[in-house]
Design a protein around this motif. Structure first.
Motif, PDB file in Angstrom:
ATOM      1  N   ARG A  10      37.441 -11.143 -37.341  1.00  0.00           N
ATOM      2  CA  ARG A  10      36.578 -12.317 -37.196  1.00  0.00           C
ATOM      3  C   ARG A  10      35.793 -12.267 -35.894  1.00  0.00           C
ATOM      4  O   ARG A  10      34.591 -12.566 -35.862  1.00  0.00           O
ATOM      5  CB  ARG A  10      37.441 -13.573 -37.255  1.00  0.00           C
ATOM      6  N   ARG A  11      36.456 -11.850 -34.801  1.00  0.00           N
ATOM      7  CA  ARG A  11      35.765 -11.755 -33.519  1.00  0.00           C
ATOM      8  C   ARG A  11      34.645 -10.715 -33.572  1.00  0.00           C
ATOM      9  O   ARG A  11      33.553 -10.943 -33.060  1.00  0.00           O
ATOM     10  CB  ARG A  11      36.757 -11.425 -32.403  1.00  0.00           C
ATOM     11  N   ILE A  12      34.935  -9.570 -34.190  1.00  0.00           N
ATOM     12  CA  ILE A  12      33.918  -8.518 -34.280  1.00  0.00           C
ATOM     13  C   ILE A  12      32.751  -8.984 -35.130  1.00  0.00           C
ATOM     14  O   ILE A  12      31.581  -8.795 -34.776  1.00  0.00           O
ATOM     15  CB  ILE A  12      34.540  -7.233 -34.867  1.00  0.00           C
ATOM     16  N   LEU A  13      33.038  -9.622 -36.253  1.00  0.00           N
ATOM     17  CA  LEU A  13      31.978 -10.072 -37.149  1.00  0.00           C
ATOM     18  C   LEU A  13      31.157 -11.205 -36.534  1.00  0.00           C
ATOM     19  O   LEU A  13      29.967 -11.331 -36.812  1.00  0.00           O
ATOM     20  CB  LEU A  13      32.569 -10.503 -38.490  1.00  0.00           C
TER      21      LEU A  13
ATOM     22  N   VAL B 112      41.259  -3.527 -39.888  1.00  0.00           N
ATOM     23  CA  VAL B 112      40.088  -4.185 -39.304  1.00  0.00           C
ATOM     24  C   VAL B 112      38.832  -3.373 -39.596  1.00  0.00           C
ATOM     25  O   VAL B 112      37.789  -3.920 -39.982  1.00  0.00           O
ATOM     26  CB  VAL B 112      40.260  -4.370 -37.787  1.00  0.00           C
ATOM     27  N   ALA B 113      38.910  -2.046 -39.439  1.00  0.00           N
ATOM     28  CA  ALA B 113      37.755  -1.184 -39.692  1.00  0.00           C
ATOM     29  C   ALA B 113      37.287  -1.303 -41.139  1.00  0.00           C
ATOM     30  O   ALA B 113      36.082  -1.322 -41.424  1.00  0.00           O
ATOM     31  CB  ALA B 113      38.098   0.270 -39.367  1.00  0.00           C
ATOM     32  N   TYR B 114      38.233  -1.406 -42.060  1.00  0.00           N
ATOM     33  CA  TYR B 114      37.892  -1.554 -43.474  1.00  0.00           C
ATOM     34  C   TYR B 114      37.126  -2.854 -43.705  1.00  0.00           C
ATOM     35  O   TYR B 114      36.100  -2.878 -44.413  1.00  0.00           O
ATOM     36  CB  TYR B 114      39.173  -1.537 -44.311  1.00  0.00           C
TER      37      TYR B 114
ATOM     38  N   ALA C  29      34.510   1.437 -35.524  1.00  0.00           N
ATOM     39  CA  ALA C  29      35.101   0.121 -35.798  1.00  0.00           C
ATOM     40  C   ALA C  29      36.615   0.170 -35.594  1.00  0.00           C
ATOM     41  O   ALA C  29      37.225  -0.790 -35.097  1.00  0.00           O
ATOM     42  CB  ALA C  29      34.762  -0.323 -37.221  1.00  0.00           C
ATOM     43  N   HIS C  30      37.238   1.274 -35.969  1.00  0.00           N
ATOM     44  CA  HIS C  30      38.683   1.455 -35.796  1.00  0.00           C
ATOM     45  C   HIS C  30      39.044   1.441 -34.306  1.00  0.00           C
ATOM     46  O   HIS C  30      40.001   0.772 -33.893  1.00  0.00           O
ATOM     47  CB  HIS C  30      39.106   2.773 -36.439  1.00  0.00           C
ATOM     48  N   GLU C  31      38.286   2.179 -33.495  1.00  0.00           N
ATOM     49  CA  GLU C  31      38.579   2.234 -32.062  1.00  0.00           C
ATOM     50  C   GLU C  31      38.352   0.881 -31.405  1.00  0.00           C
ATOM     51  O   GLU C  31      39.133   0.450 -30.549  1.00  0.00           O
ATOM     52  CB  GLU C  31      37.733   3.316 -31.393  1.00  0.00           C
TER      53      GLU C  31
ATOM     54  N   THR D 160      47.578 -11.898 -39.619  1.00  0.00           N
ATOM     55  CA  THR D 160      47.074 -12.770 -38.554  1.00  0.00           C
ATOM     56  C   THR D 160      46.294 -11.979 -37.510  1.00  0.00           C
ATOM     57  O   THR D 160      45.171 -12.342 -37.133  1.00  0.00           O
ATOM     58  CB  THR D 160      48.236 -13.522 -37.872  1.00  0.00           C
ATOM     59  N   THR D 161      46.886 -10.871 -37.054  1.00  0.00           N
ATOM     60  CA  THR D 161      46.218 -10.039 -36.045  1.00  0.00           C
ATOM     61  C   THR D 161      44.948  -9.425 -36.600  1.00  0.00           C
ATOM     62  O   THR D 161      43.892  -9.422 -35.939  1.00  0.00           O
ATOM     63  CB  THR D 161      47.166  -8.929 -35.563  1.00  0.00           C
ATOM     64  N   VAL D 162      45.018  -8.888 -37.810  1.00  0.00           N
ATOM     65  CA  VAL D 162      43.874  -8.196 -38.419  1.00  0.00           C
ATOM     66  C   VAL D 162      42.712  -9.153 -38.653  1.00  0.00           C
ATOM     67  O   VAL D 162      41.560  -8.871 -38.292  1.00  0.00           O
ATOM     68  CB  VAL D 162      44.290  -7.526 -39.738  1.00  0.00           C
TER      69      VAL D 162
END
Length: 364
Positions: free
Chosen positions: A324-327, A281-283, A250-252, A317-319
């Protein structure tokens, strides 16, 4: 990946009952999007709160005090250090001069080969009349971007009485592996243990592939994961628990989604911010799937942000946009990202090598 909990978490991994869902009305989708945004924001706020609590710890302050003694080397000097260390057969981690190591209670091992760097030589010019031309040597060395410790502008940008660059001299520094003495105070991230749903790994892997990257489980040296924008590869080390492997993946993926592999992004110059963003983001992604990565994320983010909670909050904002896109993909929902121009990070323009050598984004 272990699949013991894949059925229970199918609604959060993009597999399982996706085809059985009834279509959502516009009002239901709007409510679901609002609820998701609120939860993502709350999870990001948790990171900031926990980083703030950690940095109040005296041991953490001692670590920051020690870290403050280390010089921030220019890109050219970083490359010099890496090349020389490679010839000597080791990867540099903490690098400092003889005097700095002595101040930290450590001594350079007798016979160690120093790593040559370029150190700036400066002087304080005598007062000159207004409008008088700047010393030729200083003007010639000033550049708009600054390299190897040079000032960002010419002598005209300097304050009265400020020191001016005369030239460079060769100095020698040593890696911590070339020293003996007192251990440096530090608080390390704890690897996440336990199982993770196979569906979560597969869903994240699909997103990595959709960005044009090849995913492998290979040795990553001292890192848990590596993203190479030039080679279009993502690596995750094979000898960690499933939960840690998913978090690293998820981090990568977050590096890609946050634009850290995009054309023009200065990863070396912005590495602290980039690592704090990707790990945040990974968290969020792993917490969404029911995994607790806090013992790893909080020290990691605190270290890369130098304990500055404002850095963590400024990344919101970035995080949140990347998470959101990944989810969206994990839940099998249609993309709900807001069009570019509203402040959210746009999808990366594509991986490219940066000036000064190839970049590899490493997850410690």
């Amino acid at each position: 990946m272990t699949s013991t909990s894949s059925t229970a978490s199918s609604s959060r991994t993009g597999t399982g009952g996706r085809g059985k869902r009834a279509p959502l009305s516009a009002a239901q989708r709007e409510a679901a999007d609002a609820a998701r945004a609120a939860k993502i924001a709350a999870l990001h706020d948790q990171i900031g709160e926990q980083v703030e609590a950690l940095t109040a710890d005296p041991q953490w302050r001692a670590m920051l005090d020690a870290a403050a003694k280390f010089h921030t080397y220019s890109l050219n000097n970083q490359l010099l250090i890496e090349l020389q260390a490679a010839r000597l057969g080791f990867s540099p981690t903490r690098v400092a001069g003889f005097g700095t190591w002595k101040a930290l209670g450590r001594s350079v091992v007798k016979g160690s080969t120093g790593l040559a760097v370029l150190a700036p030589c400066t002087y304080t010019p005598k007062s000159t009349d207004p409008g008088q031309a700047a010393p030729a040597a200083a003007t010639a060395t000033g550049t708009s971007t600054g390299t190897a410790g040079e000032p960002a502008g010419g002598d005209a940008d300097q304050r009265a009485g400020a020191r001016v660059l005369r030239g460079f001299r060769v100095a020698h520094v040593f890696d911590i592996s070339q020293t003996d003495g007192d251990p440096l105070p530090e608080i390390r991230p704890e690897l996440v243990t336990g199982d993770a749903p196979a569906a979560l790994w597969d869903a994240l892997a699909d997103q990595v592939a959709a960005h044009g990257y090849t995913l492998t489980r290979e040795d990553c040296g001292q890192a848990n994961g590596l993203t190479d924008p030039a080679a279009h590869t993502v690596r995750v080390r094979p000898d960690v628990a499933d939960a840690q492997a998913v978090k690293t993946l998820a981090h990568e993926l977050a590096h890609i989604e946050c634009g850290h592999t995009a054309d023009g992004f200065d990863y070396r110059g912005c590495r602290g911010r980039a690592e704090a963003e990707a790990e945040s983001v990974a968290y969020i992604v792993t917490a969404w799937a029911g995994l607790d990565a806090g013992a790893y994320t909080v020290p990691y983010v605190a270290a890369w942000s130098a304990g500055d909670v404002d850095v963590v909050r400024a990344a919101a904002t970035t995080v949140t946009a990347a998470a959101r896109r990944i989810l969206d993909h994990l839940d099998g929902a249609e993309a709900t990202e807001t069009p570019p121009g509203d402040g959210e990070t746009s999808p990366p323009a594509g991986p490219v090598a940066q000036p000064g050598g190839a970049r590899v984004l490493a997850t410690a």
